[in-house]
Enzyme design. Sequence first.
Site, mmCIF file in Angstrom:
data_model
loop_
_atom_site.group_PDB
_atom_site.id
_atom_site.type_symbol
_atom_site.label_atom_id
_atom_site.label_comp_id
_atom_site.label_asym_id
_atom_site.label_seq_id
_atom_site.Cartn_x
_atom_site.Cartn_y
_atom_site.Cartn_z
ATOM 1 N N ASP A 29 8.428 -11.798 6.402
ATOM 2 C CA ASP A 29 7.593 -12.307 5.309
ATOM 3 C C ASP A 29 7.847 -13.807 5.150
ATOM 4 O OD1 ASP A 29 6.124 -10.798 2.633
ATOM 5 O OD2 ASP A 29 6.688 -12.922 2.473
ATOM 6 N N ILE A 30 6.763 -14.570 4.973
ATOM 7 C CA ILE A 30 6.880 -16.029 4.885
ATOM 8 C C ILE A 30 7.528 -16.464 3.565
ATOM 9 C CG2 ILE A 30 4.658 -16.554 3.775
ATOM 10 C CD1 ILE A 30 4.219 -18.632 6.041
ATOM 11 N N ASN A 85 1.936 -2.056 -1.691
ATOM 12 C CA ASN A 85 1.115 -2.393 -2.855
ATOM 13 C C ASN A 85 -0.343 -2.089 -2.517
ATOM 14 O OD1 ASN A 85 3.311 -3.440 -4.369
ATOM 15 N ND2 ASN A 85 3.172 -5.378 -3.257
ATOM 16 N N GLY A 91 -0.331 -5.777 -7.288
ATOM 17 C CA GLY A 91 0.305 -6.917 -6.639
ATOM 18 C C GLY A 91 -0.123 -7.156 -5.210
ATOM 19 N N GLN A 92 -1.099 -6.384 -4.712
ATOM 20 C CA GLN A 92 -1.546 -6.641 -3.338
ATOM 21 C C GLN A 92 -2.292 -7.968 -3.293
ATOM 22 O OE1 GLN A 92 -4.078 -3.611 -1.577
ATOM 23 N NE2 GLN A 92 -3.897 -4.513 0.479
ATOM 24 N N SER A 93 -1.879 -8.830 -2.377
ATOM 25 C CA SER A 93 -2.518 -10.144 -2.246
ATOM 26 C C SER A 93 -3.137 -10.343 -0.874
ATOM 27 C CB SER A 93 -1.510 -11.258 -2.531
ATOM 28 O OG SER A 93 -0.439 -11.210 -1.609
ATOM 29 N N HIS A 98 -0.042 -3.145 4.607
ATOM 30 C CA HIS A 98 1.272 -3.567 5.097
ATOM 31 C C HIS A 98 2.358 -2.856 4.310
ATOM 32 C CE1 HIS A 98 -0.241 -6.428 2.091
ATOM 33 N NE2 HIS A 98 0.999 -6.546 1.658
ATOM 34 N N HIS A 100 6.172 -3.364 3.115
ATOM 35 C CA HIS A 100 7.290 -4.294 2.973
ATOM 36 C C HIS A 100 8.583 -3.538 3.276
ATOM 37 C CE1 HIS A 100 5.088 -7.400 0.441
ATOM 38 N NE2 HIS A 100 4.317 -6.355 0.222
HETATM 39 P P1 AMP Z 1 1.299 -8.147 -0.971
HETATM 40 O O1 AMP Z 1 1.436 -9.043 -2.174
HETATM 41 O O2 AMP Z 1 1.894 -6.785 -1.122
HETATM 42 O O3 AMP Z 1 -0.157 -8.104 -0.505
HETATM 43 O O4 AMP Z 1 2.146 -8.819 0.179
HETATM 44 C C1 AMP Z 1 1.648 -9.862 0.972
HETATM 45 C C2 AMP Z 1 2.839 -10.544 1.566
HETATM 46 O O5 AMP Z 1 2.384 -11.348 2.643
HETATM 47 C C3 AMP Z 1 3.566 -11.483 0.602
HETATM 48 O O6 AMP Z 1 4.917 -11.035 0.449
HETATM 49 C C4 AMP Z 1 3.478 -12.848 1.284
HETATM 50 O O7 AMP Z 1 4.643 -13.603 1.138
HETATM 51 C C5 AMP Z 1 3.229 -12.448 2.738
HETATM 52 N N1 AMP Z 1 2.557 -13.438 3.551
HETATM 53 C C6 AMP Z 1 1.451 -14.157 3.234
HETATM 54 N N2 AMP Z 1 1.097 -14.946 4.275
HETATM 55 C C7 AMP Z 1 2.010 -14.720 5.261
HETATM 56 C C8 AMP Z 1 2.189 -15.233 6.574
HETATM 57 N N3 AMP Z 1 1.374 -16.149 7.107
HETATM 58 N N4 AMP Z 1 3.234 -14.772 7.318
HETATM 59 C C9 AMP Z 1 4.080 -13.854 6.791
HETATM 60 N N5 AMP Z 1 3.957 -13.324 5.573
HETATM 61 C C10 AMP Z 1 2.937 -13.758 4.801
#
Ligand code: AMP
Length: 112
Positions: A29-30, A85, A91-93, A98, A100
């Site tokens: 995760d970034i 999520n 909290g899904q963004s 995916h 975690h």
């Molecule tokens: P969620 O909020 O459950 O949708 O998780 C999305 C995750 O993706 C977050 O923890 C972000 O930090 C991660 N994320 C977003 N962009 C990247 C990226 N380019 N490489 C790795 N992780 C990312």
Amino acid sequence: MGCLFCNIVSKKIPSAIVLENDHALAFRDINPVAPTHVLVVPKKHMTGIHDATPEDGEVLGAVLLAARQVAHDLGLEAGYRLVVNNGAEAGQSVFHLHVHVIAGRPLAWPPG
Ligand code: AMP
């Protein structure tokens, strides 16, 4: 532009890959929320777990087993948490399914 995680799967966007197989890709995760924070995604695009169908069972199984393999390979046997999520309110963004894999610090329960 398209889906961020599809672009990571196709390697158009770089990531720190920790595991790859026919069905899944795992990468760091970034923006880690714990000392170990890895995302495991299906190579097939799915918006989230709520959009999965019975036909996705093999892929979903492969994603969970990949998460288990990541935990094994990174030595997380002392404890780790898998989080999925679904939906903005949860909290899904990123709208590509995916899992975690989070570990390396005490994890409170219930989650926030
Ligand atoms: P969620 O909020 O459950 O949708 O998780 C999305 C995750 O993706 C977050 O923890 C972000 O930090 C991660 N994320 C977003 N962009 C990247 C990226 N380019 N490489 C790795 N992780 C990312």
